[in-house]
Design a protein around this motif. Structure first.
Motif, PDB file in Angstrom:
ATOM      1  N   SER A  37       0.837  -1.209   0.000  1.00 32.98           N
ATOM      2  CA  SER A  37       0.000   0.000   0.000  1.00 32.98           C
ATOM      3  C   SER A  37       0.868   1.254   0.000  1.00 32.98           C
ATOM      4  N   ASN A  89      -5.491   8.270  -0.988  1.00 33.30           N
ATOM      5  CA  ASN A  89      -6.465   7.366  -0.392  1.00 33.30           C
ATOM      6  C   ASN A  89      -6.540   6.112  -1.249  1.00 33.30           C
ATOM      7  N   THR A 143      -8.594   2.564  -1.830  1.00 27.76           N
ATOM      8  CA  THR A 143      -9.885   1.933  -1.578  1.00 27.76           C
ATOM      9  C   THR A 143      -9.915   0.522  -2.161  1.00 27.76           C
ATOM     10  N   ASP A 195     -15.154   0.365  -2.957  1.00 30.72           N
ATOM     11  CA  ASP A 195     -14.904   1.787  -2.716  1.00 30.72           C
ATOM     12  C   ASP A 195     -14.839   2.140  -1.228  1.00 30.72           C
ATOM     13  N   LYS A 196     -14.455   1.174  -0.406  1.00 30.05           N
ATOM     14  CA  LYS A 196     -14.266   1.428   1.025  1.00 30.05           C
ATOM     15  C   LYS A 196     -12.795   1.737   1.272  1.00 30.05           C
ATOM     16  N   LEU A 197     -12.540   2.678   2.165  1.00 26.69           N
ATOM     17  CA  LEU A 197     -11.174   3.100   2.453  1.00 26.69           C
ATOM     18  C   LEU A 197     -10.369   1.969   3.076  1.00 26.69           C
ATOM     19  N   CYS A 224      -6.601   2.383   3.088  1.00 26.48           N
ATOM     20  CA  CYS A 224      -5.393   3.026   3.598  1.00 26.48           C
ATOM     21  C   CYS A 224      -5.454   4.519   3.294  1.00 26.48           C
ATOM     22  N   ALA A 225      -5.124   5.326   4.283  1.00 27.94           N
ATOM     23  CA  ALA A 225      -5.005   6.773   4.095  1.00 27.94           C
ATOM     24  C   ALA A 225      -3.533   7.125   4.289  1.00 27.94           C
TER      25      ALA A 225
END
Length: 142
Positions: free
Chosen positions: A59, A120, A122, A126-128, A130-131
């Motif tokens: 990621s 971001n 996803t 479309d769910k997060l 890693c930020a």
């Protein structure tokens, strides 16, 4: 209004990624907007950790790739380059093998000596996942 000083072109980005970690991990640039750059990465044997879920390091590699490429397309002079100074990542949820993740880089700050980018990542829903945030130093090209 576009933030790009040098317009990113998907075909050129792919060509520049040949024979790099980007290509080896299967990262594909998918979209360029006026103020963002997007790519996807498979969650497979190249990008999972031993528990069969997305490796946090993969990621971060996706995030740094997007932030670095985007930053270098926002430079005002050809004799400059943007290099990573600091990156952080908050891993929100696991992603099992067999899916893709999608990273989107957007600028937080584009300055003369530093840039800050939010990336971001996803999942297929479309769910997060890693930020991440990367700070780029603008230095003379060598």
């Amino acid at each position: 209004m576009s933030i790009w000083k040098k317009q990113p072109i998907l075909e050129s980005l792919a060509r520049n990624a040949e024979n790099t970690a980007v290509a080896r991990l299967g990262i594909e640039y998918t979209e360029v907007g006026d103020d963002y750059l997007r790519a996807r990465m498979p969650v497979d044997e190249r990008t999972v950790q031993p528990f069969g879920i997305l490796h946090g390091g993969a990621s971060v590699l996706l995030a740094e790739t997007l932030g670095s490429v985007a930053a270098n397309h926002c430079l005002i002079r050809d004799n400059l380059m943007a290099v990573g100074l600091d990156i952080n990542a908050n891993h929100i949820r696991p992603v099992p093998a067999g899916q893709h993740v999608y990273g989107t880089a957007t600028a937080v700050h584009i300055g003369a000596t530093t840039q800050v980018w939010q990336i971001n990542i996803t999942n297929d829903k479309d769910k997060l996942v890693c930020a991440s945030r990367i700070t780029m130093a603008i230095v003379p090209r060598r």
